[in-house]
Design a protein around this motif. Sequence first.
Motif, short mmCIF file in Angstrom:
data_model
loop_
_atom_site.label_atom_id
_atom_site.label_comp_id
_atom_site.label_asym_id
_atom_site.label_seq_id
_atom_site.Cartn_x
_atom_site.Cartn_y
_atom_site.Cartn_z
N MET A 1 0.86 -1.19 0.00
CA MET A 1 0.00 0.00 0.00
C MET A 1 0.89 1.23 0.00
O MET A 1 1.81 1.32 0.81
CB MET A 1 -0.89 0.03 1.24
CG MET A 1 -1.77 -1.19 1.40
SD MET A 1 -2.78 -1.14 2.90
CE MET A 1 -4.00 0.06 2.41
N GLU A 2 0.60 2.16 -0.90
CA GLU A 2 1.38 3.40 -0.92
C GLU A 2 1.15 4.16 0.39
O GLU A 2 2.08 4.65 1.01
CB GLU A 2 0.98 4.26 -2.11
CG GLU A 2 1.82 5.51 -2.23
CD GLU A 2 1.46 6.30 -3.46
OE1 GLU A 2 0.71 7.28 -3.33
OE2 GLU A 2 1.91 5.92 -4.54
N THR A 3 -0.09 4.27 0.78
CA THR A 3 -0.45 4.85 2.08
C THR A 3 -1.48 3.92 2.73
O THR A 3 -2.26 3.27 2.04
CB THR A 3 -1.06 6.26 1.93
OG1 THR A 3 -2.18 6.18 1.06
CG2 THR A 3 -0.06 7.25 1.38
N PHE A 4 -1.47 3.89 4.04
CA PHE A 4 -2.34 2.96 4.75
C PHE A 4 -3.76 3.50 4.87
O PHE A 4 -3.98 4.61 5.34
CB PHE A 4 -1.79 2.66 6.15
CG PHE A 4 -2.55 1.56 6.83
CD1 PHE A 4 -2.18 0.25 6.65
CD2 PHE A 4 -3.64 1.85 7.62
CE1 PHE A 4 -2.89 -0.78 7.24
CE2 PHE A 4 -4.35 0.83 8.23
CZ PHE A 4 -3.97 -0.48 8.04
N ILE A 5 -4.72 2.69 4.44
CA ILE A 5 -6.14 2.98 4.59
C ILE A 5 -6.77 1.71 5.15
O ILE A 5 -6.64 0.64 4.56
CB ILE A 5 -6.78 3.35 3.23
CG1 ILE A 5 -6.07 4.57 2.64
CG2 ILE A 5 -8.28 3.59 3.38
CD1 ILE A 5 -6.41 4.83 1.18
N HIS A 6 -7.43 1.83 6.30
CA HIS A 6 -7.98 0.65 6.97
C HIS A 6 -8.85 -0.20 6.05
O HIS A 6 -8.67 -1.42 5.97
CB HIS A 6 -8.80 1.05 8.20
CG HIS A 6 -7.99 1.64 9.31
ND1 HIS A 6 -7.27 0.89 10.19
CD2 HIS A 6 -7.79 2.93 9.67
CE1 HIS A 6 -6.66 1.67 11.05
NE2 HIS A 6 -6.96 2.92 10.76
N SER A 7 -9.78 0.42 5.36
CA SER A 7 -10.71 -0.35 4.53
C SER A 7 -9.98 -1.03 3.37
O SER A 7 -10.32 -2.16 3.00
CB SER A 7 -11.83 0.55 3.99
OG SER A 7 -11.29 1.60 3.20
N ALA B 1 -8.19 -4.14 4.73
CA ALA B 1 -9.13 -5.26 4.91
C ALA B 1 -9.46 -5.89 3.56
O ALA B 1 -9.53 -7.12 3.44
CB ALA B 1 -10.40 -4.77 5.61
N HIS B 2 -9.63 -5.05 2.54
CA HIS B 2 -9.91 -5.55 1.20
C HIS B 2 -8.79 -6.44 0.70
O HIS B 2 -9.01 -7.55 0.23
CB HIS B 2 -10.11 -4.34 0.27
CG HIS B 2 -10.24 -4.68 -1.18
ND1 HIS B 2 -11.44 -4.65 -1.83
CD2 HIS B 2 -9.32 -5.05 -2.10
CE1 HIS B 2 -11.26 -5.00 -3.09
NE2 HIS B 2 -9.98 -5.24 -3.28
N GLU B 3 -7.55 -5.97 0.83
CA GLU B 3 -6.40 -6.74 0.36
C GLU B 3 -6.18 -7.99 1.21
O GLU B 3 -5.79 -9.05 0.70
CB GLU B 3 -5.14 -5.87 0.32
CG GLU B 3 -5.22 -4.68 -0.61
CD GLU B 3 -5.61 -5.03 -2.04
OE1 GLU B 3 -5.29 -6.14 -2.52
OE2 GLU B 3 -6.24 -4.17 -2.69
N ALA B 4 -6.45 -7.90 2.50
CA ALA B 4 -6.32 -9.07 3.38
C ALA B 4 -7.30 -10.17 2.95
O ALA B 4 -6.98 -11.36 3.03
CB ALA B 4 -6.54 -8.67 4.83
N GLN B 5 -8.48 -9.78 2.48
CA GLN B 5 -9.43 -10.78 2.00
C GLN B 5 -8.89 -11.51 0.78
O GLN B 5 -9.08 -12.71 0.64
CB GLN B 5 -10.79 -10.12 1.68
CG GLN B 5 -11.80 -11.07 1.09
CD GLN B 5 -12.11 -12.27 1.99
OE1 GLN B 5 -12.27 -12.13 3.20
NE2 GLN B 5 -12.18 -13.45 1.41
#
Length: 125
Positions: free
Chosen positions: A69-75, A78-82
């Motif tokens: 991720m270039e910058t961290f975004i919580h949502s 979670a999307h990429e973790a899925q």
Amino acid sequence: MSKKQNISNKKTTVYLEIYPFDLHIIIGGELKSIQKYLNIYDIEFTDEDLKMWYFAREYRDPFCCLIYMETFIHSKFAHEAQHVVKYIMDFIGAKYNNGSEESYTYLLEYIIKKSYKQLKIKNEF
């Protein structure tokens, strides 16, 4: 009001323990630094990869996953973790159905909790 947490230039490897796979997480950073980190795992990371805002990718030899991720975004995390959960479950042959749903969701929860802890990200949910 909570202070926004600046999450950048972080790298960690999450060992999934119950599955024999590693998850590499990279938040921002310069190409040389990222390549040096991933070189020990024999993973190529290029200028083209840096042009993407975020992605999850699987590697097969040895099997591991990478979230960038270039910058961290919580949502988005979670999307990429899925995606990572799907890669792992496909690799072990576990098809998504009523009988495997809990395995999928527990793995997703584990990845997010362990990643946040290792990256020292405050859970703001």
